[in-house]
Design a protein around this motif. Structure first.
Motif, PDB file in Angstrom:
ATOM      1  N   ASP A   1      -0.524   5.322   1.944  1.00 38.22           N
ATOM      2  CA  ASP A   1      -0.863   6.087   2.195  1.00 38.22           C
ATOM      3  C   ASP A   1      -2.272   6.035   2.183  1.00 38.22           C
ATOM      4  O   ASP A   1      -3.632   6.152   1.827  1.00 38.22           O
ATOM      5  CB  ASP A   1      -0.757   7.627   1.171  1.00 38.22           C
ATOM      6  CG  ASP A   1       0.204   8.789   1.430  1.00 38.22           C
ATOM      7  OD1 ASP A   1       1.187   8.165   2.113  1.00 38.22           O
ATOM      8  OD2 ASP A   1       0.599   8.635   0.146  1.00 38.22           O
ATOM      9  N   ALA A   2      -1.969   4.531   3.279  1.00 38.68           N
ATOM     10  CA  ALA A   2      -2.997   3.094   3.489  1.00 38.68           C
ATOM     11  C   ALA A   2      -4.345   3.285   1.964  1.00 38.68           C
ATOM     12  O   ALA A   2      -5.479   2.557   2.221  1.00 38.68           O
ATOM     13  CB  ALA A   2      -4.221   3.892   4.004  1.00 38.68           C
ATOM     14  N   GLU A   3      -3.473   2.994   0.852  1.00 42.67           N
ATOM     15  CA  GLU A   3      -4.614   2.541  -0.848  1.00 42.67           C
ATOM     16  C   GLU A   3      -3.658   1.574  -0.806  1.00 42.67           C
ATOM     17  O   GLU A   3      -2.382   1.666  -1.682  1.00 42.67           O
ATOM     18  CB  GLU A   3      -4.996   3.455  -1.600  1.00 42.67           C
ATOM     19  CG  GLU A   3      -5.427   5.184  -0.968  1.00 42.67           C
ATOM     20  CD  GLU A   3      -7.107   4.057  -1.175  1.00 42.67           C
ATOM     21  OE1 GLU A   3      -7.408   3.728  -1.313  1.00 42.67           O
ATOM     22  OE2 GLU A   3      -7.544   4.908  -0.260  1.00 42.67           O
TER      23      GLU A   3
ATOM     24  N   VAL B   1      -4.939   5.410  12.276  1.00 40.47           N
ATOM     25  CA  VAL B   1      -5.413   4.479  11.120  1.00 40.47           C
ATOM     26  C   VAL B   1      -6.203   3.125  11.938  1.00 40.47           C
ATOM     27  O   VAL B   1      -7.156   2.702  11.056  1.00 40.47           O
ATOM     28  CB  VAL B   1      -3.735   3.671  11.176  1.00 40.47           C
ATOM     29  CG1 VAL B   1      -3.878   2.513  10.863  1.00 40.47           C
ATOM     30  CG2 VAL B   1      -2.455   4.351  10.806  1.00 40.47           C
TER      31      VAL B   1
ATOM     32  N   GLU C   1       0.491  -0.875  -0.119  1.00 43.11           N
ATOM     33  CA  GLU C   1      -0.158   0.053   0.415  1.00 43.11           C
ATOM     34  C   GLU C   1       0.838   1.280   0.111  1.00 43.11           C
ATOM     35  O   GLU C   1       2.342   1.137   0.582  1.00 43.11           O
ATOM     36  CB  GLU C   1      -1.218  -0.458   1.285  1.00 43.11           C
ATOM     37  CG  GLU C   1       0.139  -0.251   2.675  1.00 43.11           C
ATOM     38  CD  GLU C   1       0.517   0.983   3.447  1.00 43.11           C
ATOM     39  OE1 GLU C   1      -0.015   2.444   2.655  1.00 43.11           O
ATOM     40  OE2 GLU C   1       1.259   1.418   4.013  1.00 43.11           O
TER      41      GLU C   1
ATOM     42  N   THR D   1      -2.785  -6.361   4.320  1.00 43.45           N
ATOM     43  CA  THR D   1      -3.918  -6.160   5.450  1.00 43.45           C
ATOM     44  C   THR D   1      -3.493  -8.333   6.181  1.00 43.45           C
ATOM     45  O   THR D   1      -4.031  -8.847   5.144  1.00 43.45           O
ATOM     46  CB  THR D   1      -4.829  -6.048   6.469  1.00 43.45           C
ATOM     47  OG1 THR D   1      -5.827  -6.075   5.235  1.00 43.45           O
ATOM     48  CG2 THR D   1      -4.844  -4.383   5.980  1.00 43.45           C
TER      49      THR D   1
ATOM     50  N   THR E   1       5.106  -1.036   1.806  1.00 42.84           N
ATOM     51  CA  THR E   1       4.398   0.071   2.706  1.00 42.84           C
ATOM     52  C   THR E   1       4.917   1.064   3.000  1.00 42.84           C
ATOM     53  O   THR E   1       6.232   1.287   3.650  1.00 42.84           O
ATOM     54  CB  THR E   1       3.199  -0.744   3.972  1.00 42.84           C
ATOM     55  OG1 THR E   1       4.486  -0.811   4.941  1.00 42.84           O
ATOM     56  CG2 THR E   1       3.459  -2.485   4.470  1.00 42.84           C
TER      57      THR E   1
ATOM     58  N   LEU F   1      -9.537   4.832  10.688  1.00 42.24           N
ATOM     59  CA  LEU F   1      -9.128   4.737   9.191  1.00 42.24           C
ATOM     60  C   LEU F   1      -9.733   2.996   8.194  1.00 42.24           C
ATOM     61  O   LEU F   1     -10.837   3.647   7.423  1.00 42.24           O
ATOM     62  CB  LEU F   1      -8.441   4.962   8.463  1.00 42.24           C
ATOM     63  CG  LEU F   1      -7.849   4.786   6.894  1.00 42.24           C
ATOM     64  CD1 LEU F   1      -8.545   5.885   6.634  1.00 42.24           C
ATOM     65  CD2 LEU F   1      -6.295   5.431   6.908  1.00 42.24           C
ATOM     66  N   MET F   2      -9.654   2.465   9.621  1.00 43.20           N
ATOM     67  CA  MET F   2      -9.683   0.743   9.330  1.00 43.20           C
ATOM     68  C   MET F   2     -11.204   0.431   9.623  1.00 43.20           C
ATOM     69  O   MET F   2     -12.048   0.233   8.702  1.00 43.20           O
ATOM     70  CB  MET F   2      -8.658  -0.217   9.712  1.00 43.20           C
ATOM     71  CG  MET F   2      -7.397  -0.227   9.679  1.00 43.20           C
ATOM     72  SD  MET F   2      -7.183  -0.437   7.686  1.00 43.20           S
ATOM     73  CE  MET F   2      -6.713   1.203   7.210  1.00 43.20           C
TER      74      MET F   2
ATOM     75  N   SER G   1       3.787   7.303  11.390  1.00 43.66           N
ATOM     76  CA  SER G   1       3.357   7.319   9.585  1.00 43.66           C
ATOM     77  C   SER G   1       4.223   8.872   9.031  1.00 43.66           C
ATOM     78  O   SER G   1       3.348   9.642  10.424  1.00 43.66           O
ATOM     79  CB  SER G   1       1.877   7.511  10.659  1.00 43.66           C
ATOM     80  OG  SER G   1       1.112   7.474   8.536  1.00 43.66           O
TER      81      SER G   1
END
Length: 241
Positions: free
Chosen positions: A74-76, A203, A72, A85, A103, A206-207, A150
């Protein structure tokens, strides 16, 4: 006397003398937790990459069909890569295969730590096993517990994980010297609940917004795995706990 330090972000590694030291990297949500899940599921190794292009180059050097690309930015999830994950990775056939993993923070932290004498990846799930191994193999070495953070920012979940590792060290026989950051992490961990810390973190929220609460619950389980992951020749591999 063995010295124990906690670094709040991976960027702090840039100012550290790493030769002769033991580094334990934490990226609780989710890089190190995911890497350990893959090894627990039978992956031959996890190869940390700096970014997507680096991951593709690393994968191209392996036998066709022997590797899984995951990562990923930036979480994409990276285009063409498996979702990074832990529970998502466990849906893939990992047995006997290499996971090439990129990551935003965790795998970069592992690459930054490579000049150290010994590098490990840890999570809440294998904290006790990791500390038992480190104390057995490196009882006199200075230990740096590195929160991936982060993008240069402090992450609550990694700091909680650092506190859990420090708490395990405090419970073990022997005299050690702890930095203030290490003591602060332990105080936080000993007075807090793992799931609440992870779920309330940036985070974690966000999840939850993406319906991935189960991934956070997985990462919040303490001392449930015995796998220990050490970097050997640039790859995370299982070693005896």
């Amino acid at each position: 006397m063995q010295k124990i330090h906690v670094l709040l972000t991976k960027e702090e590694l840039d100012d550290q003398r790493l030769d002769g030291r033991v580094v334990i990297v934490l990226d609780v949500l989710f890089a190190t937790t995911s890497a350990l899940a893959a090894l627990q599921a039978g992956a031959s190794s996890v190869i940390p990459a700096l970014d997507a292009d680096h991951a593709r180059r690393l994968a191209s050097e392996l036998a066709v069909g022997s590797a899984i690309l995951s990562g990923e930015l930036d979480a994409e999830t990276l285009p063409g890569f498996a979702h990074p994950t832990p529970l998502a990775l466990l849906r893939h056939e990992l047995q006997g295969r290499d996971l090439v993993y990129s990551t935003t923070n965790g795998t970069v932290a592992l690459r930054k730590a490579l000049p150290a004498a010994h590098v490990y990846a840890a999570s809440l799930r294998n904290a006790r096993a990791t500390i038992a191994h480190v104390l057995r193999e490196h009882a006199r070495s200075t230990v740096l517990i590195v929160c991936a953070g982060s993008s240069e920012q402090f992450n609550l979940e990694d700091f909680y994980g650092a506190g859990l590792l420090v708490s395990c060290l405090q419970q073990a026989p022997g005299q050690r010297s702890y930095s203030d950051a290490a003591l602060a992490a332990a105080f936080l961990q000993q007075g807090s609940d793992a799931l609440r810390c992870l779920a309330d973190s940036r985070v974690g929220r966000l999840m939850a917004s993406r319906g991935l609460d189960a991934e956070v619950h997985y990462a919040a389980q303490i001392h449930v795995d015995s796998v220990v992951a050490r970097v050997v020749d640039g790859r995370l591999t299982r070693v005896a706990a």
